[in-house]
Write a protein that holds these residues in place. Structure first.
Motif, PDB file in Angstrom:
ATOM      1  N   ASP A 205       0.851  -1.196   0.000  1.00  0.00           N
ATOM      2  CA  ASP A 205       0.000   0.000   0.000  1.00  0.00           C
ATOM      3  C   ASP A 205       0.886   1.246   0.000  1.00  0.00           C
ATOM      4  N   THR A 207      -0.331   4.504  -0.458  1.00  0.00           N
ATOM      5  CA  THR A 207      -1.189   5.696  -0.390  1.00  0.00           C
ATOM      6  C   THR A 207      -0.446   6.911   0.179  1.00  0.00           C
ATOM      7  N   GLN A 236      -0.602   2.419  -8.327  1.00  0.00           N
ATOM      8  CA  GLN A 236      -1.334   3.278  -7.401  1.00  0.00           C
ATOM      9  C   GLN A 236      -1.144   4.767  -7.714  1.00  0.00           C
TER      10      GLN A 236
END
Ligand code: 1QQ
Length: 385
Positions: A205, A207, A236
């Motif tokens: 991840d 983010t 992403q």
């Protein structure tokens, strides 16, 4: 008791030293066959196997065939150390091509150094690899030489680039080395490095990092990581709305990232230490036979692994001409092979290769490619220079 132990140890040592060279001649290959690092290592296995088949079909070592002995070095330090130890003490290899990552090379190469077994790094591009020891050389050009080409090419594609975001995997030696080169080059080219973001090769991840990149409002993103993390990071970035150019480092340099970032891989710029268009006769034969077998162009990691095996074989040929390999003691041959590798000049698919005294590669030609995706699964590396 002590005396007996001493005598036994001495006898074992003497036996090891008197070990003859086996035929077919065993050359160790310790690259990642499992773990996420196999996304990179798979191509090395193909390249090495290809060299074995091709070189044996042309007589091997003056008539004596070679045999590659594969030991899975996976993606971590311990697996690489175990692989090296097995190859050195159980398989009695004359030399080792491997491991896949610089992070692993810093841990495993000292094992070969102590055992006086020559190592050729097929994809170890961090600063400091040849300096690990006398028995360590590489056929993989350092990031310091290769990576700047990607930034120069990005500026050709878009001369208006001013602001850059740089991201790197802080738990990986190659990634920290490469980001250093990228950051220096960006500054030297007059770019403003607006943000530097860190991650781990085990992260999925991104983010936090992507949010920081978007807030910095940059027109170029440069990623130094490995294939799975790097591919996910690119995906992403695009999913969260980044529209500018992306440079990927050597850890993203494989079509195996296509299954990770899918259509979002489109446009990634990656510097190359190999091109299928390299005009040398050695490469043209390599490309022709590789295409016939695999129905596509050989990628950089395959070409470098091929070159690693080829350099070992050519150096062994030179030694065999002085004294038939079967007559050498293994320890004596390993030491002579190390010297011979560094002394030779090799016409490989990477072009003509030589080595500095410390084992650093001397290579002339470098390139840049850009990924072009046809759909979510299929794409190719299009060479820009
Ligand atoms: C290194 C690398 C890797 C990304 C190649 C597989 O260049 O670890 O040095």
């Amino acid at each position: 008791m002590k005396r007996l132990a001493f005598t036994v140890t001495f006898a074992l040592l003497a036996a090891a030293q008197a070990q003859k060279v086996q035929t077919p001649v065993p050359i160790g290959v310790a690259v990642a066959q499992t773990s996420n690092t196999a996304l990179l290592g798979q191509e090395q296995v193909i390249g090495a196997r290809f060299a074995e088949k091709f070189l044996n079909a042309r007589g091997g070592i003056n008539g004596t065939p070679i045999k590659l002995v594969f030991q899975d070095a996976a993606g971590d330090e311990n697996s690489a150390i175990n692989a090296f130890q097995n190859l050195i003490t159980k398989e009695n290899v004359v030399g080792i091509v491997g491991p896949t990552l610089s992070q692993q090379a810093f841990a495993a190469d000292p094992i070969a150094e102590r055992a006086k077994v020559p190592v050729l790094g097929p994809s170890n591009t961090a600063k400091g690899i040849p300096q690990i020891g006398e028995f360590v050389a590489r056929v993989s050009a350092p990031v310091a030489v290769v990576a700047p080409n990607a930034i120069k090419q990005a500026l050709k594609l878009d001369p208006k680039i001013k602001k850059v975001a740089v991201l790197y995997a802080q738990n990986d030696a190659f990634s920290t080395s490469e980001t250093g080169t990228f950051q220096e080059t960006a500054k030297a080219q007059g770019l403003n490095v607006a943000t530097v973001q860190k991650f781990q090769t085990t992260d999925t991840d991104f983010t936090t990092q992507v949010t920081a990149v978007l807030n910095a409002d940059v027109d170029l993103v440069i990623v130094s990581g490995l294939a799975a993390d790097g591919g996910n990071l690119v995906k992403q970035l695009r999913q969260l709305g980044y529209k500018g150019l992306i440079i990927g480092g050597n850890g993203l340099n494989t079509s195996n990232i296509f299954s990770v970032c899918q259509r979002y891989c489109d446009g990634i710029i990656i510097a190359q230490a190999y091109s299928p268009a390299q005009p040398s006769a050695a490469n043209q034969v390599f490309v022709k036979e590789y295409r016939a077998q695999y129905k596509k162009d050989p990628p950089q990691f395959a070409a470098q692994a091929y070159a690693g095996v080829q350099v070992m074989v050519e150096a062994l040929k030179a030694l065999d001409r002085k004294k038939k390999l079967a007559q050498w003691d293994l320890g004596e041959l390993r030491a002579a092979l190390n010297k011979q590798i560094l002394a030779g000049k090799y016409n490989t698919p990477l072009g003509e290769l030589r080595f500095e005294k410390d084992g650093e590669i001397i290579q002339k030609d470098f390139y840049v490619a850009q990924i072009k995706m046809k759909d979510a699964r299929t794409g190719s590396f299009v060479f820009l220079k």
